[in-house]
Scaffold this active site. Structure first.
Site, PDB file in Angstrom:
ATOM      1  N   ASP A  43      15.766  -8.632   0.129  1.00  0.00           N
ATOM      2  CA  ASP A  43      14.706  -9.566   0.512  1.00  0.00           C
ATOM      3  C   ASP A  43      13.445  -9.235  -0.288  1.00  0.00           C
ATOM      4  OD1 ASP A  43      13.804  -7.245   1.600  1.00  0.00           O
ATOM      5  OD2 ASP A  43      13.120  -8.163   3.459  1.00  0.00           O
ATOM      6  N   CYS A  92       9.554   7.762  -7.591  1.00  0.00           N
ATOM      7  CA  CYS A  92       9.214   6.377  -7.917  1.00  0.00           C
ATOM      8  C   CYS A  92       8.588   6.305  -9.314  1.00  0.00           C
ATOM      9  CB  CYS A  92       8.240   5.828  -6.876  1.00  0.00           C
ATOM     10  SG  CYS A  92       7.642   4.163  -7.214  1.00  0.00           S
ATOM     11  N   GLN A 101      11.305 -15.933   5.415  1.00  0.00           N
ATOM     12  CA  GLN A 101       9.953 -16.337   5.034  1.00  0.00           C
ATOM     13  C   GLN A 101       8.991 -16.327   6.215  1.00  0.00           C
ATOM     14  OE1 GLN A 101       9.074 -17.551   1.377  1.00  0.00           O
ATOM     15  NE2 GLN A 101      10.383 -15.790   1.734  1.00  0.00           N
ATOM     16  N   TRP A 145      15.838  -6.891  17.622  1.00  0.00           N
ATOM     17  CA  TRP A 145      17.152  -7.098  17.008  1.00  0.00           C
ATOM     18  C   TRP A 145      17.727  -5.802  16.438  1.00  0.00           C
ATOM     19  CZ3 TRP A 145      12.745  -9.955  16.017  1.00  0.00           C
ATOM     20  CH2 TRP A 145      11.950  -9.486  14.977  1.00  0.00           C
ATOM     21  N   GLY A 190       8.116 -23.637  11.693  1.00  0.00           N
ATOM     22  CA  GLY A 190       8.206 -24.095  10.311  1.00  0.00           C
ATOM     23  C   GLY A 190       9.623 -24.029   9.750  1.00  0.00           C
ATOM     24  N   TYR A 216      20.925 -13.098   0.869  1.00  0.00           N
ATOM     25  CA  TYR A 216      20.231 -12.069   1.651  1.00  0.00           C
ATOM     26  C   TYR A 216      20.749 -12.010   3.079  1.00  0.00           C
ATOM     27  CZ  TYR A 216      17.268  -9.935   4.956  1.00  0.00           C
ATOM     28  OH  TYR A 216      16.871  -9.162   6.010  1.00  0.00           O
ATOM     29  N   GLU A 243      17.759 -12.911  11.781  1.00  0.00           N
ATOM     30  CA  GLU A 243      17.625 -13.008  10.325  1.00  0.00           C
ATOM     31  C   GLU A 243      17.182 -14.401   9.889  1.00  0.00           C
ATOM     32  OE1 GLU A 243      17.382 -10.730   8.238  1.00  0.00           O
ATOM     33  OE2 GLU A 243      17.979  -9.126   9.581  1.00  0.00           O
ATOM     34  N   CYS A 266       5.271   0.210   1.283  1.00  0.00           N
ATOM     35  CA  CYS A 266       5.278  -0.273  -0.100  1.00  0.00           C
ATOM     36  C   CYS A 266       4.817  -1.733  -0.127  1.00  0.00           C
ATOM     37  CB  CYS A 266       6.686  -0.132  -0.682  1.00  0.00           C
ATOM     38  SG  CYS A 266       6.756  -0.248  -2.483  1.00  0.00           S
TER      39      CYS A 266
END
Length: 355
Positions: free
Chosen positions: A135, A205, A39, A21, A78, A117, A34, A189
Site C-alpha cells: 500500500d 535504511c 484511500q 480488525w 466516499g 493490495y 481493508e 516513516c
DNA sequence: GAAACGTGGGG
DNA sequence: TCCCCAAGTTT
C-alpha cells in the site's frame, strides 16, 4: 537480514496500534476493514467498520441486503463503488463458494473491488499466505529503505518493490511482516518529517544513511483537480423537501441530493437562470433571498447556494427521478456529503435563513 | 498509463 | 488558507 527482523519484530510487538480488525482472523471482517481503508485514514474508518460489521455480520447478510441500506451505512465515507462492489463480491461468494470466503490468493483477487493490495492483505492477515501487501505506506518505506528512484506511481516501482519484499518475506509470520511494514509507514516513516530517530531499521535504511529521506518516494507531478461549482436548490414545504436520485454513473452515483446545477466553472448565473424551468411561476415561486456561499471541499471546490420556497403551492415542473419525500424518510436514504452534513446539523437551513 | 472516484485531517 | 495525501481499484 537477521538484524532487520529482530528489530522489526521487537518494535512491532511494542508499538503496534490496537485496531479492531487486528483482533480477528475472520476473512470477512478483514475484507471489510481493508475495503473501508482503501484511500481512507484509520481514524475515519473505525466507526464505519463497527457499524458495517454490526449491520452486516457475515457474507450472507451483506449479499441479501437492499443496496440502499449498504449505501446508507457507507454514507459520508466516499468512493461509493466500494460498497456496491462489496455486495457484488458477497453475492459471488454465495454463488461460487457456498457463502464461504475463498482461501486462494487468485480467487480472492477476482472479487470485485479487490485489487492486488487488498488481495495480499486478506491472504496474509486471514490465511497467513506470504504475499506482500504493498500500500502507500509500504511503498514509502521500501522507497526509502532501498532508495528506489523510480516514480512511486510507476509500474517499474511496483515491480522493484514487489521483488524486494518477496525476497524479504519471511516463511512464517507473513501477516506480521505486512502489518509491521504498514505500521512503520503509518506511524514513523511518514511522508514529511519521518521519525527516523525512533525507527527500528533506520541504520539499514539507504535514504537515512545518505540523509535523503525527504527525496523519497519520488513522485510525478499530478494533474490539478477538477473544480465543480454546485448550485443547490433547497425546497421545503409542510415538512417535505425535494430530493432527487443521482444517475447511476459518475460521482455520487445513485445517492440522493437536493436539486442541483453543476458546472466545472463559475457561470455566475442567477437563480432564475439556473432553476427557472423548475417553476410554472418563477417570479412568485422563489420567495426567499439568495443566502450564502458555503465552501465545502478543498481540492474540489464546491459552492452551495440555498433558497427556500415558503409557498404552499410550489408548482414544480415534473422532473425525472424527482420525488417529494417527508423529512423523516430522508433519514433513511443514502446521501453524499453535502446532504450528510445537512442532516447532521439541521441548523444549516436556519443559519442561512437569518441572513 | 491516465483519469475518475470522496472525504477529512495535518502541516 | 492551501496543498498534500491517506491500508487503492476500475475503466
Amino acid at each position: 537480514m537477521q538484524r532487520f527482523f529482530q528489530r522489526l519484530w521487537k518494535w512491532y510487538g511494542n508499538h503496534a496500534r490496537n485496531l479492531p480488525w487486528r483482533d480477528t482472523s475472520n476473512p470477512y471482517q478483514i475484507w471489510v476493514s481493508e475495503v473501508i481503508l482503501q484511500q481512507t485514514r484509520v481514524a475515519q474508518g473505525i466507526d464505519y467498520y463497527h457499524n458495517f460489521i454490526f449491520t452486516f455480520p457475515d457474507i450472507a447478510s451483506l449479499a441479501h441486503a437492499p443496496e440502499e441500506k449498504i449505501l446508507k451505512i457507507w454514507q459520508g465515507l466516499g468512493y461509493y463503488s466500494r460498497a456496491r462492489n462489496m455486495q457484488a463480491a458477497a453475492r459471488l461468494m454465495m454463488d461460487k463458494y457456498g457463502g464461504n470466503f475463498p482461501v486462494r490468493y487468485s480467487e480472492i483477487a477476482e472479487l470485485p473491488g479487490v485489487g492486488p493490495y487488498t488481495a495480499a492483505a486478506i491472504a496474509s492477515f486471514a490465511f497467513g499466505l506470504p504475499y506482500p501487501a504493498v500500500d502507500g505506506n509500504v511503498k514509502r518505506v521500501v522507497a526509502r529503505l532501498f532508495a528506489l528512484h523510480e516514480p512511486v506511481q510507476s509500474a517499474a516501482f511496483m515491480q522493484q518493490a514487489l521483488a524486494l519484499l518477496q525476497e524479504l518475506m519471511p516463511g512464517k509470520r507473513a501477516a506480521d511482516f505486512n502489518q509491521a511494514m504498514i505500521e512503520l509507514g503509518a506511524t514513523l516513516c511518514s511522508p514529511r518529517n519521518p521519525a527516523c530517530d525512533q525507527c527500528p531499521v533506520a541504520e539499514m535504511c539507504e535514504a537515512h544513511r545518505t540523509g535523503t529521506t525527504d527525496r523519497f518516494p519520488v513522485t510525478r507531478p499530478k494533474k490539478a483537480a477538477v473544480k465543480r461549482y454546485h448550485d443547490y436548490l433547497f425546497l421545503e414545504s409542510k415538512g417535505e423537501t425535494w430530493l432527487q436520485k443521482r444517475p447511476e454513473m459518475g460521482i455520487w452515483a445513485g445517492l440522493y441530493e437536493f436539486p442541483v446545477h453543476i458546472l466545472e466553472y463559475d457561470a455566475g448565473l442567477s437563480p432564475l437562470e439556473i432553476f427557472g424551468n423548475w417553476f410554472y411561476n418563477p417570479g412568485e415561486a422563489v420567495v426567499a433571498d439568495r443566502t450564502e456561499f458555503t465552501h465545502l471541499l478543498t481540492h474540489q471546490t464546491i459552492f452551495a447556494r440555498f433558497w427556500h420556497l415558503c409557498s404552499d403551492r410550489t408548482n414544480i415542473v415534473e422532473q425525472k427521478n424527482c420525488t417529494r419525500i417527508a423529512m423523516e424518510e430522508i433519514e433513511t436514504l443514502p446521501v453524499h456529503r453535502l446532504m450528510h452534513k445537512y442532516l447532521e446539523k439541521k441548523d444549516w437551513r436556519d443559519s442561512t435563513e437569518k441572513q
